[in-house]
Design a protein around this motif. Structure first.
Motif, PDB file in Angstrom:
ATOM      1  N   VAL A 241       6.467  -0.957   6.629  1.00 52.64           N
ATOM      2  CA  VAL A 241       5.836   0.285   6.191  1.00 52.64           C
ATOM      3  C   VAL A 241       4.441   0.414   6.795  1.00 52.64           C
ATOM      4  O   VAL A 241       4.028   1.505   7.215  1.00 52.64           O
ATOM      5  CB  VAL A 241       5.760   0.344   4.647  1.00 52.64           C
ATOM      6  CG1 VAL A 241       4.840   1.483   4.192  1.00 52.64           C
ATOM      7  CG2 VAL A 241       7.153   0.542   4.062  1.00 52.64           C
ATOM      8  N   SER A 242       3.708  -0.684   6.864  1.00 55.56           N
ATOM      9  CA  SER A 242       2.355  -0.616   7.431  1.00 55.56           C
ATOM     10  C   SER A 242       2.388  -0.180   8.889  1.00 55.56           C
ATOM     11  O   SER A 242       1.556   0.625   9.323  1.00 55.56           O
ATOM     12  CB  SER A 242       1.659  -1.969   7.285  1.00 55.56           C
ATOM     13  OG  SER A 242       2.391  -2.992   7.953  1.00 55.56           O
ATOM     14  N   ALA A 245       3.442   3.611   8.990  1.00 53.86           N
ATOM     15  CA  ALA A 245       2.356   4.466   8.515  1.00 53.86           C
ATOM     16  C   ALA A 245       1.254   4.581   9.558  1.00 53.86           C
ATOM     17  O   ALA A 245       0.722   5.672   9.799  1.00 53.86           O
ATOM     18  CB  ALA A 245       1.801   3.927   7.204  1.00 53.86           C
ATOM     19  N   GLU A 252      -0.424   3.912   3.787  1.00 57.68           N
ATOM     20  CA  GLU A 252       0.914   3.475   3.399  1.00 57.68           C
ATOM     21  C   GLU A 252       1.434   4.263   2.201  1.00 57.68           C
ATOM     22  O   GLU A 252       2.587   4.705   2.187  1.00 57.68           O
ATOM     23  CB  GLU A 252       0.902   1.965   3.078  1.00 57.68           C
ATOM     24  CG  GLU A 252       0.649   1.087   4.294  1.00 57.68           C
ATOM     25  CD  GLU A 252       0.735  -0.389   3.952  1.00 57.68           C
ATOM     26  OE1 GLU A 252       1.488  -0.737   3.016  1.00 57.68           O
ATOM     27  OE2 GLU A 252       0.037  -1.184   4.608  1.00 57.68           O
TER      28      GLU A 252
END
Length: 327
Positions: A241-242, A245, A252
């Motif tokens: 996710v990091s 994003a 995030e």
């Protein structure tokens, strides 16, 4: 087996899909043949019915002899609504829909094949129920009838006395399930063997789909569309996710919230879908070993690849290759 045959009516209309009619029809007819070979009376009385007085022409160009719509005093045990190119025109005919609504409320069992779900849904009787139709029409069915719970994967769904099936040949799967419910496993298996088909087809209809709903869902947000293109070029990379994003320039928390609102699924699920879709293409279009496909698509190991396929498609990678390989 009952000695009183069950009346099965299959509703047709102009530009009906031929297999939606003759597939289930042959299953029930074969059950009658099997019963005769065992010295038993026919299990079913079969009629293809239509509102048109002189029969109907299927979308394949083959004309079908049909019976008139049954009168109120003629009972129906099982009512099956076929699908096909003409289903939307049929669903706009108020008299046909009204007849179907009344007959469906009288029948002991009601089913639709493929896009026949659109005509059956027009009666309002499917509201609040779990249903399925052809994988390519599930989104359209859900949009047109938002009160339905559309599940795009099963080959067929039974919700109380309503049954719906996936695309075209799934009508055969549905009819076999109805025969099994009526006459038992042994009879249904005998019919399936006679027709040289699976009694219970492995996997759902997602294995036949060649388009990700994810791609359509992100089309209105160019940031996520570009992200998906980038992911497809970096499947074996860190796709946390990091990382995702940062790629779209969001925090995030904001990314997860906006992404789920736009696509309807979590980023982790989306990554799995994209990796499975890439693996499907390689399984069908190449002879690359499973180990290399797993590494190339970012699964890491064959076991992770296998689990993702079973979770997403209900088939193994090897089973998918055996069914769909073009190499």
């Amino acid at each position: 087996m009952t000695h009183s045959p069950k009346t099965v009516h299959i509703l047709a209309f102009p530009n009906v899909q031929l297999l939606d009619v003759c597939g289930p029809l042959q299953v029930f007819a074969s059950a009658n043949i099997q019963a005769g070979q065992q010295g038993l009376p026919p299990a079913y009385t079969l009629k293809v019915i239509a509102a048109e007085q002189r029969g109907v022409e299927s979308s394949a160009g083959l004309g079908l002899h049909t019976w008139p719509l049954p009168d109120a005093d003629e009972s129906t045990h099982t009512l099956i609504v076929a699908g096909g190119r003409g289903v939307h025109a049929a669903a706009e005919d108020p008299q046909r829909v009204q007849w179907l609504r009344e007959r469906a409320q009288q029948a002991q069992r009601v089913a639709s094949v493929c896009t026949g779900a659109f005509l059956l849904a027009a009666t309002g009787l499917l509201e609040g129920r779990s249903v399925v139709t052809h994988w390519n029409s599930c989104e359209a069915l859900a949009r047109r009838y938002p009160a339905l719970r559309v599940d795009p994967d099963p080959i067929f769904i039974n919700d109380q006395h309503f049954w719906t099936s996936a695309g075209v040949t799934a009508g055969i799967d549905l009819a076999l399930a109805l025969v099994e419910a009526d006459l038992g496993h042994a009879m249904a298996l005998a019919v399936a063997r006679d027709l040289v088909v699976f009694l219970k087809r492995p996997g759902g209809q997602s294995q036949f789909s060649n388009a990700l709903s994810l791609q359509h869902a992100s089309a209105s947000d160019s940031r996520f569309a570009r992200l998906h293109n980038w992911v497809n070029e970096h499947l074996a990379s860190d796709l946390s996710v990091s990382t995702l994003a940062a790629h779209v320039g969001m925090s995030e928390r904001s990314f997860v919230r906006h992404y789920r609102a736009q696509t309807g699924i979590t980023p982790a699920k989306a990554i799995e879908q994209l990796r499975v879709e890439a693996a499907r293409r390689l399984l069908a279009d190449s002879s690359m070993p499973l180990k290399r496909i797993a590494a190339y698509c970012g699964f890491g190991t064959e076991e992770t690849l296998r689990r993702s396929f079973l979770r997403s498609l209900a088939v193994t990678p090897q089973g998918y290759r055996e069914r769909f390989s073009r190499v």
